[in-house]
Design an enzyme around this catalytic site. Structure first.
Site, PDB file in Angstrom:
ATOM      1  N   SER A  42       0.857  -1.275  -0.018  1.00 32.35           N
ATOM      2  CA  SER A  42      -0.050  -0.023   0.008  1.00 32.35           C
ATOM      3  C   SER A  42       0.958   1.163   0.073  1.00 32.35           C
ATOM      4  CB  SER A  42      -0.976  -0.078   1.183  1.00 32.35           C
ATOM      5  OG  SER A  42      -1.546   1.249   1.560  1.00 32.35           O
ATOM      6  N   LYS A  71     -13.717  -3.362   5.105  1.00 35.30           N
ATOM      7  CA  LYS A  71     -14.567  -2.325   4.905  1.00 35.30           C
ATOM      8  C   LYS A  71     -15.937  -2.366   5.407  1.00 35.30           C
ATOM      9  CE  LYS A  71     -12.029  -0.233   1.123  1.00 35.30           C
ATOM     10  NZ  LYS A  71     -12.176   0.411  -0.100  1.00 35.30           N
ATOM     11  N   ASP A 100     -13.102   8.084   0.397  1.00 37.17           N
ATOM     12  CA  ASP A 100     -13.287   8.196  -1.150  1.00 37.17           C
ATOM     13  C   ASP A 100     -14.049   9.149  -1.784  1.00 37.17           C
ATOM     14  OD1 ASP A 100     -11.431   6.008  -1.740  1.00 37.17           O
ATOM     15  OD2 ASP A 100     -12.821   4.483  -1.904  1.00 37.17           O
ATOM     16  N   ARG A 142     -26.830  -3.896 -11.503  1.00 36.45           N
ATOM     17  CA  ARG A 142     -25.835  -3.143 -10.363  1.00 36.45           C
ATOM     18  C   ARG A 142     -26.115  -1.693 -10.523  1.00 36.45           C
ATOM     19  NH1 ARG A 142     -19.829  -5.147  -9.620  1.00 36.45           N
ATOM     20  NH2 ARG A 142     -20.224  -4.562  -7.604  1.00 36.45           N
ATOM     21  N   LEU A 190     -10.269   6.714 -12.310  1.00 38.05           N
ATOM     22  CA  LEU A 190      -9.925   6.153 -10.596  1.00 38.05           C
ATOM     23  C   LEU A 190      -8.798   5.471 -10.798  1.00 38.05           C
ATOM     24  CD1 LEU A 190     -12.873   7.606 -10.203  1.00 38.05           C
ATOM     25  CD2 LEU A 190     -13.077   5.721  -8.396  1.00 38.05           C
ATOM     26  N   TYR A 243      -5.162   4.154 -11.492  1.00 39.56           N
ATOM     27  CA  TYR A 243      -3.740   4.868 -11.299  1.00 39.56           C
ATOM     28  C   TYR A 243      -2.694   3.950 -11.422  1.00 39.56           C
ATOM     29  CZ  TYR A 243      -4.177   2.959  -6.464  1.00 39.56           C
ATOM     30  OH  TYR A 243      -4.212   2.077  -5.408  1.00 39.56           O
ATOM     31  N   GLY A 273      -6.250   9.020 -11.011  1.00 43.38           N
ATOM     32  CA  GLY A 273      -6.642   8.504  -9.851  1.00 43.38           C
ATOM     33  C   GLY A 273      -5.661   8.721  -8.889  1.00 43.38           C
TER      34      GLY A 273
HETATM   35  P1  NAP Z   1     -15.237  -3.106  -8.058  1.00 43.08           P
HETATM   36  O1  NAP Z   1     -16.235  -2.866  -6.913  1.00 43.08           O
HETATM   37  O2  NAP Z   1     -14.628  -4.531  -7.959  1.00 43.08           O
HETATM   38  O3  NAP Z   1     -15.945  -2.899  -9.268  1.00 43.08           O
HETATM   39  C1  NAP Z   1     -15.471  -3.158 -10.617  1.00 43.08           C
HETATM   40  C2  NAP Z   1     -16.403  -2.340 -11.642  1.00 43.08           C
HETATM   41  O4  NAP Z   1     -15.702  -2.462 -12.980  1.00 43.08           O
HETATM   42  C3  NAP Z   1     -17.663  -2.842 -11.688  1.00 43.08           C
HETATM   43  O5  NAP Z   1     -18.494  -1.585 -12.203  1.00 43.08           O
HETATM   44  C4  NAP Z   1     -17.405  -3.920 -12.961  1.00 43.08           C
HETATM   45  O6  NAP Z   1     -18.761  -4.144 -13.654  1.00 43.08           O
HETATM   46  C5  NAP Z   1     -16.732  -3.228 -13.915  1.00 43.08           C
HETATM   47  N1  NAP Z   1     -15.870  -3.991 -15.005  1.00 43.08           N
HETATM   48  C6  NAP Z   1     -14.875  -4.635 -14.343  1.00 43.08           C
HETATM   49  N2  NAP Z   1     -14.406  -5.398 -15.633  1.00 43.08           N
HETATM   50  C7  NAP Z   1     -15.025  -4.920 -16.486  1.00 43.08           C
HETATM   51  C8  NAP Z   1     -15.075  -5.352 -18.017  1.00 43.08           C
HETATM   52  N3  NAP Z   1     -14.361  -6.186 -18.495  1.00 43.08           N
HETATM   53  N4  NAP Z   1     -15.934  -4.644 -18.651  1.00 43.08           N
HETATM   54  C9  NAP Z   1     -16.823  -3.640 -18.148  1.00 43.08           C
HETATM   55  N5  NAP Z   1     -16.733  -3.316 -16.901  1.00 43.08           N
HETATM   56  C10 NAP Z   1     -15.941  -4.023 -16.118  1.00 43.08           C
HETATM   57  O7  NAP Z   1     -13.899  -2.144  -8.058  1.00 43.08           O
HETATM   58  P2  NAP Z   1     -13.713  -0.602  -7.249  1.00 43.08           P
HETATM   59  O8  NAP Z   1     -13.396  -0.948  -5.781  1.00 43.08           O
HETATM   60  O9  NAP Z   1     -15.029  -0.032  -7.533  1.00 43.08           O
HETATM   61  O10 NAP Z   1     -12.627  -0.118  -8.026  1.00 43.08           O
HETATM   62  C11 NAP Z   1     -12.758   0.043  -9.514  1.00 43.08           C
HETATM   63  C12 NAP Z   1     -11.172   0.677  -9.847  1.00 43.08           C
HETATM   64  O11 NAP Z   1     -11.303   1.965  -9.238  1.00 43.08           O
HETATM   65  C13 NAP Z   1      -9.957   0.057  -9.716  1.00 43.08           C
HETATM   66  O12 NAP Z   1      -9.145   0.090 -10.640  1.00 43.08           O
HETATM   67  C14 NAP Z   1      -9.533   0.420  -8.247  1.00 43.08           C
HETATM   68  O13 NAP Z   1      -8.136   0.528  -8.397  1.00 43.08           O
HETATM   69  C15 NAP Z   1      -9.839   1.962  -8.649  1.00 43.08           C
HETATM   70  N6  NAP Z   1     -10.100   3.012  -7.394  1.00 43.08           N
HETATM   71  C16 NAP Z   1      -9.118   3.972  -7.219  1.00 43.08           C
HETATM   72  C17 NAP Z   1      -9.247   4.603  -6.045  1.00 43.08           C
HETATM   73  C18 NAP Z   1      -8.392   5.921  -5.788  1.00 43.08           C
HETATM   74  O14 NAP Z   1      -8.258   6.341  -4.972  1.00 43.08           O
HETATM   75  N7  NAP Z   1      -7.808   6.589  -7.289  1.00 43.08           N
HETATM   76  C19 NAP Z   1     -10.229   4.451  -5.135  1.00 43.08           C
HETATM   77  C20 NAP Z   1     -10.974   3.264  -5.255  1.00 43.08           C
HETATM   78  C21 NAP Z   1     -10.874   2.407  -6.419  1.00 43.08           C
HETATM   79  P3  NAP Z   1     -19.576  -5.427 -13.334  1.00 43.08           P
HETATM   80  O15 NAP Z   1     -20.627  -4.659 -12.201  1.00 43.08           O
HETATM   81  O16 NAP Z   1     -20.347  -5.840 -14.594  1.00 43.08           O
HETATM   82  O17 NAP Z   1     -18.833  -6.657 -12.796  1.00 43.08           O
END
Ligand code: NAP
Length: 290
Positions: free
Chosen positions: A30, A81, A116, A170, A230, A232, A253
């Site tokens: 992390s 969480k 977040d 969803r 988002l 990064y 991100g």
């Molecule tokens: P999550 O709860 O697992 O949700 C993933 C999302 O991506 C869902 O909407 C999923 O759709 C979609 N997805 C995954 N593969 C896909 C594909 N092949 N085609 C279309 N949609 C797809 O993940 P999360 O926690 O929200 O995180 C998502 C991203 O944000 C990650 O890359 C994470 O590292 C980043 N993030 C960054 C920060 C920051 O501080 N910068 C904070 C949080 C998260 P379905 O519902 O259809 O599966």
């Protein structure tokens, strides 16, 4: 003053200074220790921040004894969480997102929030001031981070938030929870929404290293649009690169990651830290090394 960044104590009580921790399982790599140690060092605060690997069946006990272990608070990550939310007194943001990522003690209670939300919003404010003068936003994704993003946009008063997700149900569930300004839309309808979108936010994992690219024509966005991603890793995603090539404002991100850490630090150590170019460069270098 002792160099706590170098000590990385096993137990914060050894340091006799306020310390926070990141609770996760497994204890993944992390950037949070890097961020908080930077702020402790530059603000001249004697404090600590350590990673605690806590399996799910020990999480409740760990949190119950958080203060006894010498911690003033904690960040919480996967898979804890939701449990963190249930074991604390959450604010509106944590409750709306359905997950807590920051814990602290106040008036004898263990409180929680989800940073977040402000990470996303404050990063936009810093990267693209005036971004909120838009009527329509388009959010891609309906996972955990989408909940924080949508809540932040609704809280900020954005009139219409289109929510697009691969799994439409969803998006429908999330939209129902967040009220009338949030509209679930099928993935196939994205191109038709881009010309009105003043803000495009990617909260899916598309574009992340090892994941498929996000196929989307930013050329369809209006010239005043702001694009936030988002993801990064990589720092400059194909989406952000395409948006910059078109001269659009962007928010990345890493900026969100840094801004979401501010509140926890302030709650634990009593000073509001700044997201500086120096901090960004430090974390950027760490991400590039990984
Ligand atoms: P999550 O709860 O697992 O949700 C993933 C999302 O991506 C869902 O909407 C999923 O759709 C979609 N997805 C995954 N593969 C896909 C594909 N092949 N085609 C279309 N949609 C797809 O993940 P999360 O926690 O929200 O995180 C998502 C991203 O944000 C990650 O890359 C994470 O590292 C980043 N993030 C960054 C920060 C920051 O501080 N910068 C904070 C949080 C998260 P379905 O519902 O259809 O599966």
């Amino acid at each position: 003053m002792a160099d706590l960044t170098a000590m990385k104590p096993e137990s914060p009580s050894l340091t006799k200074v306020p310390a926070a921790c990141l609770i996760g399982w497994p204890a993944a790599h992390s950037r949070s220790p890097l961020i908080h140690h930077y702020w402790l060092r530059t603000l001249g605060i004697e404090g600590g921040y350590v990673i605690e690997a806590v399996p799910p069946d020990e999480f409740g006990d760990f949190v119950l004894r958080l203060s006894l272990r010498g911690f003033v608070g904690a960040n919480v990550t996967i898979p804890h969480k939701e449990r963190a939310l249930a074991l604390s007194v959450p604010d509106d943001r944590a409750r709306a997102v359905g997950a807590a990522n920051t814990l602290w003690f106040e008036d004898g209670e263990l409180r929680s929030t989800n940073t977040d939300v402000e990470g996303f919003i404050n990063n936009l404010d810093a990267s693209a001031p005036g971004w909120d003068k838009v009527d329509e936003a388009l959010v891609l994704g309906a996972g955990g981070s989408a909940r924080a993003v949508v809540f932040g946009l609704v809280e900020r008063g954005i009139k219409r938030v289109h929510l697009v997700n691969r799994t439409m149900e969803r998006a429908e569930v999330l939209a129902e929870q967040f009220g009338r300004s949030v509209h679930p839309v099928a993935w196939e309808a994205v191109a038709g929404l881009l010309p009105q979108a003043g803000l495009l936010a990617n909260t899916t994992s598309l574009g992340m290293h090892g994941q498929p690219a996000l196929e989307l024509d930013v050329g369809l966005l209006p010239q005043h649009a702001v694009v936030a991603d988002l993801v990064y890793v990589p720092l400059e995603t194909p989406l952000l690169r395409a948006a910059m090539a078109r001269g659009l404002k962007t928010a990345d991100g890493l900026g969100m990651l840094l801004h979401q850490a501010v509140r926890g630090f302030e709650l634990w150590f009593g000073q509001r830290p700044q997201v500086t170019p120096e901090l960004r460069a430090l974390v950027e270098a760490d991400l590039t090394r990984a």
